[in-house]
Design a protein around this motif. Structure first.
Motif: not given
Length: 194
Positions: A40, A43, A121, A174
């Motif tokens: 991740m 993020v 995102s 993510t």
């Protein structure tokens, strides 16, 4: 803007960039010719964009891209890949500068709530994927054998499949990370307030 507020924004952004950098070293899976699934790592950069806006997100994404470029040179040996000057410049732009800077666009739909945050995102990661695909097609002219039984002379197909193999899990991780962070109202409030 007050000096204390500017200091807080700079400090928070710096900490999130540092967190993204550390997470980029935690690799779930490495691809043989570049690219990996990380824990991740995108993020924190998206959180900057949600919290402080797309402009600051893009700026911090650019700073993060320079860090990733330095890591690419020092750790991955980017300068020793035998690329011509034009190929190297294109690789630096498509695989580093644009690919990581564009993560800052994630906050584009932040006013639409949780689904806007998730959509932003996903869009940011998808645009990063597109940048890597273009690099595979135009810089590396990628074509050949991917895995047993899968061979192609189509550079677009090869680049899409190769980059998709690691970018799809990156997208999923993510979005999952963002969903977990922003699903809890108190966490979302904390992450979004200045």
């Amino acid at each position: 803007m007050k000096t204390s507020s500017k200091t807080k924004i700079i400090t928070t952004s710096s900490l999130l960039i540092a967190m993204a950098t550390v997470l980029s070293f935690i690799k779930v899976w490495n691809m043989p010719w570049g690219g990996s699934v990380t824990l991740m790592s995108m993020v924190p950069i998206t959180v900057i964009s949600f919290k402080y806006g797309v402009r600051r997100g893009l700026f911090c994404g650019f700073v993060y891209s320079l860090i990733q470029l330095a890591i690419g040179i020092a750790v991955d040996g980017l300068l020793g890949w035998g690329l011509t000057a034009g190929m190297l410049a294109s690789c630096v732009f498509l695989d580093y500068i644009f690919a990581f800077t564009i993560l800052g666009i994630a906050g584009i739909f932040v006013k639409k709530g949780l689904w806007g945050i998730i959509s932003g995102s996903a869009l940011a990661v998808f645009l990063r994927f597109c940048s890597h695909v273009l690099s595979g097609v135009y810089v590396f002219a990628s074509a050949g054998k991917l895995w047993d039984g899968f061979e192609t002379s189509n550079t677009w197909l090869y680049s899409i499949v190769y980059n998709g193999v690691y970018m799809l899990p990156e997208l999923i991780l993510t979005v999952l990370g963002i969903y977990i962070l922003f699903k809890a109202p108190k966490t979302a409030e904390f992450l979004l307030k200045e």
